[in-house]
Write an enzyme that holds these catalytic residues in place. Structure first.
Site, mmCIF file in Angstrom:
data_model
loop_
_atom_site.group_PDB
_atom_site.id
_atom_site.type_symbol
_atom_site.label_atom_id
_atom_site.label_comp_id
_atom_site.label_asym_id
_atom_site.label_seq_id
_atom_site.Cartn_x
_atom_site.Cartn_y
_atom_site.Cartn_z
ATOM 1 N N CYS A 109 0.814 -1.220 0.000
ATOM 2 C CA CYS A 109 0.000 0.000 0.000
ATOM 3 C C CYS A 109 0.849 1.272 0.000
ATOM 4 O O CYS A 109 0.323 2.373 -0.155
ATOM 5 C CB CYS A 109 -0.938 -0.006 1.190
ATOM 6 S SG CYS A 109 -1.963 -1.475 1.250
ATOM 7 N N HIS A 246 -2.976 6.972 2.944
ATOM 8 C CA HIS A 246 -3.487 5.695 2.441
ATOM 9 C C HIS A 246 -4.813 5.391 3.139
ATOM 10 O O HIS A 246 -4.927 5.504 4.361
ATOM 11 C CB HIS A 246 -2.450 4.599 2.703
ATOM 12 C CG HIS A 246 -2.989 3.234 2.467
ATOM 13 N ND1 HIS A 246 -3.663 2.901 1.310
ATOM 14 C CD2 HIS A 246 -2.989 2.111 3.240
ATOM 15 C CE1 HIS A 246 -4.038 1.637 1.379
ATOM 16 N NE2 HIS A 246 -3.650 1.140 2.539
ATOM 17 N N ASN A 276 -10.088 -0.114 0.939
ATOM 18 C CA ASN A 276 -8.625 -0.025 0.830
ATOM 19 C C ASN A 276 -8.206 -0.553 -0.548
ATOM 20 O O ASN A 276 -8.426 -1.721 -0.853
ATOM 21 C CB ASN A 276 -8.024 -0.883 1.967
ATOM 22 C CG ASN A 276 -6.508 -0.946 1.937
ATOM 23 O OD1 ASN A 276 -5.880 -0.609 0.940
ATOM 24 N ND2 ASN A 276 -5.925 -1.402 3.025
HETATM 25 N N1 COA Z 1 -18.010 -8.892 10.531
HETATM 26 C C1 COA Z 1 -18.395 -9.245 11.772
HETATM 27 N N2 COA Z 1 -17.540 -9.673 12.730
HETATM 28 C C2 COA Z 1 -16.240 -9.754 12.383
HETATM 29 C C3 COA Z 1 -15.774 -9.417 11.106
HETATM 30 C C4 COA Z 1 -16.713 -8.975 10.155
HETATM 31 N N3 COA Z 1 -16.372 -8.616 8.897
HETATM 32 N N4 COA Z 1 -14.448 -9.602 11.079
HETATM 33 C C5 COA Z 1 -14.072 -10.025 12.282
HETATM 34 N N5 COA Z 1 -15.155 -10.130 13.072
HETATM 35 C C6 COA Z 1 -15.231 -10.546 14.464
HETATM 36 C C7 COA Z 1 -14.013 -11.346 14.886
HETATM 37 O O1 COA Z 1 -14.210 -12.705 14.535
HETATM 38 C C8 COA Z 1 -14.001 -11.124 16.379
HETATM 39 O O2 COA Z 1 -14.951 -11.976 16.959
HETATM 40 P P1 COA Z 1 -14.626 -12.771 18.325
HETATM 41 O O3 COA Z 1 -14.350 -11.678 19.329
HETATM 42 O O4 COA Z 1 -15.860 -13.517 18.579
HETATM 43 O O5 COA Z 1 -13.425 -13.590 18.024
HETATM 44 C C9 COA Z 1 -14.559 -9.711 16.553
HETATM 45 O O6 COA Z 1 -15.186 -9.384 15.300
HETATM 46 C C10 COA Z 1 -13.516 -8.664 16.890
HETATM 47 O O7 COA Z 1 -12.465 -8.769 15.993
HETATM 48 P P2 COA Z 1 -11.196 -7.879 16.177
HETATM 49 O O8 COA Z 1 -10.188 -8.396 15.247
HETATM 50 O O9 COA Z 1 -10.858 -7.733 17.626
HETATM 51 O O10 COA Z 1 -11.712 -6.458 15.673
HETATM 52 P P3 COA Z 1 -10.905 -5.122 15.640
HETATM 53 O O11 COA Z 1 -11.664 -4.104 16.409
HETATM 54 O O12 COA Z 1 -9.463 -5.296 15.970
HETATM 55 O O13 COA Z 1 -10.957 -4.727 14.096
HETATM 56 C C11 COA Z 1 -9.811 -4.765 11.985
HETATM 57 C C12 COA Z 1 -10.439 -5.587 13.099
HETATM 58 C C13 COA Z 1 -9.313 -5.700 10.894
HETATM 59 C C14 COA Z 1 -10.866 -3.843 11.412
HETATM 60 C C15 COA Z 1 -8.655 -3.936 12.611
HETATM 61 O O14 COA Z 1 -7.757 -4.788 13.271
HETATM 62 C C16 COA Z 1 -7.924 -3.159 11.557
HETATM 63 O O15 COA Z 1 -8.467 -2.248 10.971
HETATM 64 N N6 COA Z 1 -6.624 -3.452 11.324
HETATM 65 C C17 COA Z 1 -5.843 -2.794 10.301
HETATM 66 C C18 COA Z 1 -6.095 -3.487 9.007
HETATM 67 C C19 COA Z 1 -5.650 -2.696 7.826
HETATM 68 O O16 COA Z 1 -6.025 -1.572 7.678
HETATM 69 N N7 COA Z 1 -4.861 -3.342 6.976
HETATM 70 C C20 COA Z 1 -4.377 -2.809 5.776
HETATM 71 C C21 COA Z 1 -3.249 -1.886 6.007
HETATM 72 S S1 COA Z 1 -2.510 -1.495 4.505
#
Ligand code: COA
Length: 319
Positions: A109, A246, A276
Site C-alpha cells: 500500500c 493511504h 482499501n
Molecule cells: N463482521 C463481523 N464480525 C467480524 C468481522 C466482520 N467482517 N471480522 C471479524 N469479526 C469478528 C471477529 O471474529 C471477532 O470476533 P470474536 O471476538 O468472537 O473472536 C470480533 O469481530 C472482533 O475482531 P477484532 O479483530 O478484535 O476487531 P478489531 O476491532 O481489531 O478490528 C480490523 C479488526 C481488521 C478492522 C482492525 O484490526 C484493523 O483495521 N486493522 C488494520 C487493518 C488494515 O487496515 N490493513 C491494511 C493496512 S494497509
C-alpha cells in the site's frame, strides 16, 4: 519534480456492506464502526490493466503533454494481470508511450509513494524528464472470501499522475521497510511447478492479515514518518493544507491526526466509498482533491502510504 496531471479509474460494480452481509456473516454496523468503510468497487469486467490504462490516459490528458514526451513509466501494484510482462509495459503499449522505460514496483500500500520517490531519483540522474507513475490494483481476485475479517476491507481501482523533472514541488521524502514484521500481511504466490522439485500437494492461500498487528504498526509508524518528512521540509504541521493518507481505515487516520495535533478536516477520505485499494488509494484520493479544486498554488500537501512489506512512505509537496 512537479505533478502535471492526475487521473483515476474505478470499476462499475459497487458492493455495499449490506451486499456482503447477504453472502457472509458480517454487518454494515460491524464494518462501518471498525473501519469507516461503507462500500467498495469490485472489478467484474475490468482488469488491473484496463483500469491502469484508463487512469493513465486521464492523467496524460490532464497534464497536457504529448505521450511521446513520457520517458519513464512506473506502476506500483501487487495484483498485475501477468507476472510478466509487467503492468507498466502493458500500459506503455496501450497509451503509445514508445520512448518510455517501463517497470513495476511492489511495495504494497506504500507503492505510490515508492513510485514517486523512484521517479524523483531517476530525474536526479538527468537522464529522465517526464514520468507516468501509477498505483493499480484488483485486490478482489486475491481475497480469501471466507475470511470476513480481511475481505470486507479491500476494493479495486487505479490512480495515476504525470510528473515532470521541472520545478521542485517535492520538498521531502521519507521511506522505510520492516521485513521482519512482513508476514503480518501476506499473499502467497502461485504453487511451485518444477519438474525437479516435487513438493506433493501444496497448500496455497490468498490474502492473510493479522489485523491488530497491522493496525498497531500503522498508528505507530505513520505519524513518525510524517513528522520526519515535515521536519526535513521545514514545514510546521499546522501549515499543511491537506494530509492525503493511504485509505485503509478511518480509525487509523483519526489516530494519525490526533498524534499530529491536526484537525480531521485536513484529512480528506474516500475509504467510505472505495475501501482499501492498496497502491491505488493515494493517487485516487489525490485525483479527487485535484478535481474538487481543493488545492491552490503554494499549498503544502502531505502524502503518506503504509502497508505490506511492511513498508511506509511520506512526503511533503508544495502545490
Ligand atoms: N463482521 C463481523 N464480525 C467480524 C468481522 C466482520 N467482517 N471480522 C471479524 N469479526 C469478528 C471477529 O471474529 C471477532 O470476533 P470474536 O471476538 O468472537 O473472536 C470480533 O469481530 C472482533 O475482531 P477484532 O479483530 O478484535 O476487531 P478489531 O476491532 O481489531 O478490528 C480490523 C479488526 C481488521 C478492522 C482492525 O484490526 C484493523 O483495521 N486493522 C488494520 C487493518 C488494515 O487496515 N490493513 C491494511 C493496512 S494497509
Amino acid at each position: 519534480m512537479k505533478i502535471l496531471g492526475t487521473g483515476s479509474a474505478l470499476p462499475k460494480k459497487v458492493v455495499t456492506n449490506d451486499d456482503l452481509a447477504q453472502v457472509m456473516d458480517t454487518s454494515d454496523e460491524w464494518i462501518k464502526s471498525r473501519t469507516g468503510i461503507e462500500k467498495r468497487h469490485i472489478a467484474v469486467e475490468e482488469t488491473t490493466t484496463s483500469m491502469a490504462v484508463e487512469a493513465a490516459k486521464k492523467a496524460i490528458e490532464a497534464a497536457k503533454i504529448s505521450v511521446l514526451d513520457i520517458d519513464l513509466i512506473i506502476c506500483a501494484t501487487v495484483s498485475s494481470d501477468y507476472i510478466f510482462p509487467t503492468l507498466a509495459c502493458e500500459v506503455q503499449a496501450a497509451v503509445g508511450a514508445k520512448r518510455a522505460t517501463a517497470f513495476d514496483i511492489g511495495a504494497g500500500c506504500s507503492g505510490f509513494l515508492f513510485a514517486l520517490a523512484t521517479a524523483d531519483a531517476y530525474f536526479r540522474t538527468g537522464r529522465f524528464h517526464k514520468a507516468l507513475i501509477m498505483g493499480a490494483e484488483t485486490l478482489s481476485k486475491m481475497m480469501d472470501w471466507g475470511d470476513r475479517s480481511t475481505c470486507v476491507l479491500f476494493g479495486d481501482g487505479a490512480g495515476a499522475a504525470v510528473v515532470s523533472a521541472e520545478e521542485n514541488q517535492l520538498l521531502s521524502m521519507v521511506q522505510g521497510s520492516d521485513g521482519e514484521s512482513g508476514m503480518a500481511l501476506k499473499c502467497d504466490n502461485r504453487p511451485v511447478n518444477n519438474l525437479y522439485r516435487q513438493l506433493g500437494a501444496q497448500t496455497y492461500s490468498y490474502t492473510e492479515m493479522n489485523g491488530s498487528e497491522v493496525y498497531k504498526f500503522a498508528v505507530r509508524t505513520v505519524p513518525t514518518a510524517i513528522s520526519e518528512a515535515l521536519e526535513q521540509a521545514k514545514v510546521p504541521a499546522d501549515d499543511v493544507k491537506l494530509y492525503l493518507l493511504h485509505q485503509a481505515n478511518r480509525r487509523i487516520i483519526e489516530a494519525v491526526a490526533k498524534r499530529l495535533g491536526q484537525s480531521l478536516d485536513k484529512f480528506p477520505m474516500n475509504l467510505q466509498e472505495c475501501g482499501n485499494i492498496s497502491a491505488a488509494s493515494v493517487p485516487i484520493l489525490l485525483d479527487k482533491v485535484c478535481k474538487d479544486g481543493m488545492l491552490q498554488a503554494g499549498d503544502k500537501v502531505v502524502l503518506a502510504g503504509f502497508g505490506a512489506g511492511l513498508t511506509w512512505g511520506a512526503c511533503v509537496l508544495e502545490w
